[in-house]
Motif scaffolding. Structure first.
Motif, PDB file in Angstrom:
ATOM      1  N   THR A 157       8.625   1.417  -7.303  1.00 25.54           N
ATOM      2  CA  THR A 157       8.392   2.637  -7.296  1.00 25.54           C
ATOM      3  C   THR A 157       7.088   2.468  -9.015  1.00 25.54           C
ATOM      4  OG1 THR A 157       9.803   3.516  -8.462  1.00 25.54           O
ATOM      5  CG2 THR A 157       9.919   3.698  -6.402  1.00 25.54           C
ATOM      6  N   SER A 158       6.959   1.230  -9.597  1.00 25.15           N
ATOM      7  CA  SER A 158       6.181   1.950 -11.019  1.00 25.15           C
ATOM      8  C   SER A 158       5.140   0.159 -10.633  1.00 25.15           C
ATOM      9  CB  SER A 158       7.374   1.670 -11.872  1.00 25.15           C
ATOM     10  OG  SER A 158       8.638   0.737 -12.209  1.00 25.15           O
ATOM     11  N   GLY A 159       4.687   0.080 -11.776  1.00 20.49           N
ATOM     12  CA  GLY A 159       3.659  -0.939 -12.106  1.00 20.49           C
ATOM     13  C   GLY A 159       2.505  -0.942 -10.753  1.00 20.49           C
ATOM     14  N   ARG A 172       3.840  -1.286  -2.060  1.00 20.84           N
ATOM     15  CA  ARG A 172       4.354   0.100  -2.041  1.00 20.84           C
ATOM     16  C   ARG A 172       5.426   0.240  -1.057  1.00 20.84           C
ATOM     17  NH1 ARG A 172       4.283  -0.291  -7.100  1.00 20.84           N
ATOM     18  NH2 ARG A 172       3.214   1.947  -8.467  1.00 20.84           N
TER      19      ARG A 172
END
Length: 296
Positions: free
Chosen positions: A54-56, A127
């Motif tokens: 959910t990040s990066g 994602r």
């Protein structure tokens, strides 16, 4: 008091039996595994696959490769290079036997592709929801073309071009355009009527070309995309460094078109017009010529 002590003793005995049974069960599992039995399987419903991040980076650059043409080689450097006969013949052998080593030597000595350079870019969704690529542009810094050493090695044939998008670095704000060949006449904006939507771990391959006829340019490629309702921008570069390409300063049609370069080497078909140096036996290797007088 004695009755209370007996009750506590009973509980302690039961606890000891429980521990003994658990230990025996573990011991049997270990013995079964050593004896060749399969280890216990995870319980049903256990998911060992990692969840989508959910990040990066929302889009991963799975791979990127700079492709140098093999049918017509042109490189230029900022400084004058002096290559010995042995180095020249070694380079020619490496070109045939280990092209990656050959290109590594050339680029480590400041050699830059002339007029155009091609990249193969593999992008991967990163994602849970699809990520939609809506555009690509180039962030460039340009200056006068390189005029140090010029390498020219033409051949008799041409390769088939599979480029799909092109960036014209002579423009002030280069965007991805449709590109069917190596000409400077790219078509309309590639993403004007088309986008790419990448699911988690789904990949797409872009064949890209950057061209210039005026400058030496260092550049990075910017991706514009949508992840859900959030706009994102990601940068593609050459392992933390910019890509580069230089225009030729040769004046086509002049009697001595390469006189602007301080040093010049030729190979391939151009060697037929040059007398080899004493001791230079490989007739395919780079050979130095006088850029002020050589007409090609």
């Amino acid at each position: 008091m004695k009755k209370k002590f007996r009750i506590l003793s009973i509980f302690a005995s039961l606890a000891g039996v429980s521990v003994l049974l658990q230990s025996t069960s573990v011991l049997f599992q270990v013995l079964d595994y050593i004896g060749g039995s399969e280890p216990p399987s995870p319980s049903p419903g256990t998911n060992l696959s990692p969840l989508p991040p959910t990040s990066g980076d929302a889009i991963k650059v799975a791979s990127i490769a700079t492709e140098f043409p093999t049918d017509w080689e042109e490189f230029a450097t900022a400084n004058s290079l002096n290559i010995s006969t042995k180095q020249s013949e070694w380079l020619n052998r490496e070109r045939d036997e280990d092209p990656d080593m050959y290109l590594k030597w050339m680029t480590s000595h400041g050699a830059v592709p002339v007029d155009s350079v091609r990249h193969q870019i593999v992008l991967r969704g990163n994602r849970a929801e699809p990520v939609r690529i809506t555009g690509m542009r180039v962030l460039s810094r340009c200056q006068r073309p390189l005029a140090g050493t010029y390498f020219l090695k033409p051949s008799g044939g041409g390769g088939e071009d599979t480029v799909r998008i092109g960036f014209n670095l002579d423009k002030s704000h280069p965007i991805a355009q449709r590109a069917d060949d190596l000409s400077a006449s790219f078509g309309e904006s590639y993403f004007a009527s088309k986008t790419y939507s990448l699911k988690y771990k789904e990949e797409v391959v872009f064949q890209a070309i950057a061209i210039t006829s005026k400058f030496y340019c260092e550049y990075r490629i910017q991706i514009d995309a949508l992840s859900g309702d959030r706009r994102i921008r990601q940068i593609i570069d050459n392992k933390g460094r910019p890509f580069n390409v230089t225009a030729s300063i040769a004046r086509r049609g002049d009697t001595h078109p390469y006189k602007g370069y301080r040093t010049m080497y030729v190979g391939g078909l151009a060697r037929s017009e040059v007398t080899p140096k004493p001791g230079q036996n490989d007739n395919r290797a780079w050979i130095q010529v006088d850029s002020k007088s050589w007409s090609g």
